[in-house]
Design a protein around this motif. Sequence first.
Motif, PDB file in Angstrom:
ATOM      1  N   LEU A  49      36.217  46.235  34.810  1.00 24.50           N
ATOM      2  CA  LEU A  49      37.167  45.124  34.655  1.00 24.50           C
ATOM      3  C   LEU A  49      37.654  45.014  33.216  1.00 24.50           C
ATOM      4  N   VAL A  50      36.750  45.162  32.256  1.00 20.24           N
ATOM      5  CA  VAL A  50      37.158  45.106  30.850  1.00 20.24           C
ATOM      6  C   VAL A  50      38.099  46.255  30.534  1.00 20.24           C
ATOM      7  N   ASP A  51      37.807  47.423  31.064  1.00 18.16           N
ATOM      8  CA  ASP A  51      38.632  48.595  30.799  1.00 18.16           C
ATOM      9  C   ASP A  51      40.037  48.445  31.389  1.00 18.16           C
ATOM     10  N   HIS A  52      40.143  47.840  32.560  1.00 21.25           N
ATOM     11  CA  HIS A  52      41.446  47.746  33.221  1.00 21.25           C
ATOM     12  C   HIS A  52      42.231  46.488  32.867  1.00 21.25           C
ATOM     13  N   TYR A  53      41.547  45.429  32.452  1.00 19.94           N
ATOM     14  CA  TYR A  53      42.255  44.180  32.188  1.00 19.94           C
ATOM     15  C   TYR A  53      42.262  43.775  30.714  1.00 19.94           C
ATOM     16  N   ASN A  54      41.344  44.292  29.929  1.00 19.94           N
ATOM     17  CA  ASN A  54      41.261  43.856  28.543  1.00 19.94           C
ATOM     18  C   ASN A  54      41.720  44.923  27.562  1.00 19.94           C
ATOM     19  N   ASN A  55      41.457  46.178  27.844  1.00 17.39           N
ATOM     20  CA  ASN A  55      41.843  47.255  26.939  1.00 17.39           C
ATOM     21  C   ASN A  55      43.289  47.655  27.212  1.00 17.39           C
ATOM     22  N   LEU A  56      44.152  47.285  26.324  1.00 14.59           N
ATOM     23  CA  LEU A  56      45.558  47.633  26.475  1.00 14.59           C
ATOM     24  C   LEU A  56      45.960  48.543  25.337  1.00 14.59           C
ATOM     25  N   LYS A  72      47.911  42.204  37.753  1.00 16.52           N
ATOM     26  CA  LYS A  72      48.369  43.165  36.753  1.00 16.52           C
ATOM     27  C   LYS A  72      49.861  42.993  36.458  1.00 16.52           C
ATOM     28  N   GLN A  73      50.621  42.548  37.424  1.00 14.47           N
ATOM     29  CA  GLN A  73      52.051  42.361  37.230  1.00 14.47           C
ATOM     30  C   GLN A  73      52.406  40.919  37.546  1.00 14.47           C
ATOM     31  N   VAL A  74      53.370  40.399  36.804  1.00 13.98           N
ATOM     32  CA  VAL A  74      53.830  39.037  37.027  1.00 13.98           C
ATOM     33  C   VAL A  74      55.001  39.087  38.001  1.00 13.98           C
TER      34      VAL A  74
END
Length: 132
Positions: A49-56, A72-74
């Motif tokens: 979750l951190v890798d996909h939602y926090n690491n940009l 992930k998309q608005v």
Amino acid sequence: MKKWIALILFAVYAFSSTELREIAKLPVLIQHYNEHRQLNHSITFSQYLVDHYNNLPHTDNDQERDNQLPFKQVDSTVMSSPAIPPSCAINLKRPVMSVVKDVLFPKNDQFIPSGNFSRIWQPPRSGSSIIA
């Protein structure tokens, strides 16, 4: 029967006009986690979750698959605001009123208050003193 109809209508409204539609994407989240788990057996769900939602920006060369994850998309069709849009600008200016000294409220130094006013504004008395 009315209760079921109300629940169905509420569910249709909630999933069509709020972000609850993203909950329907939870199986994609689990499936994508399992794909990453096959590549790296030591990854935990929280690391995923951190890798996909926090690491940009997320760099694992599956951007199209990552965009299918929930939140992930608005979705701009869901956003609606009952407020007035800021495009209609209103310029409010304070009114300027010129005040000439002693014209609106003239000063009267000769005013002497009457003694009768103090008799009008008295608290109520007992009935015996009024008769006498």
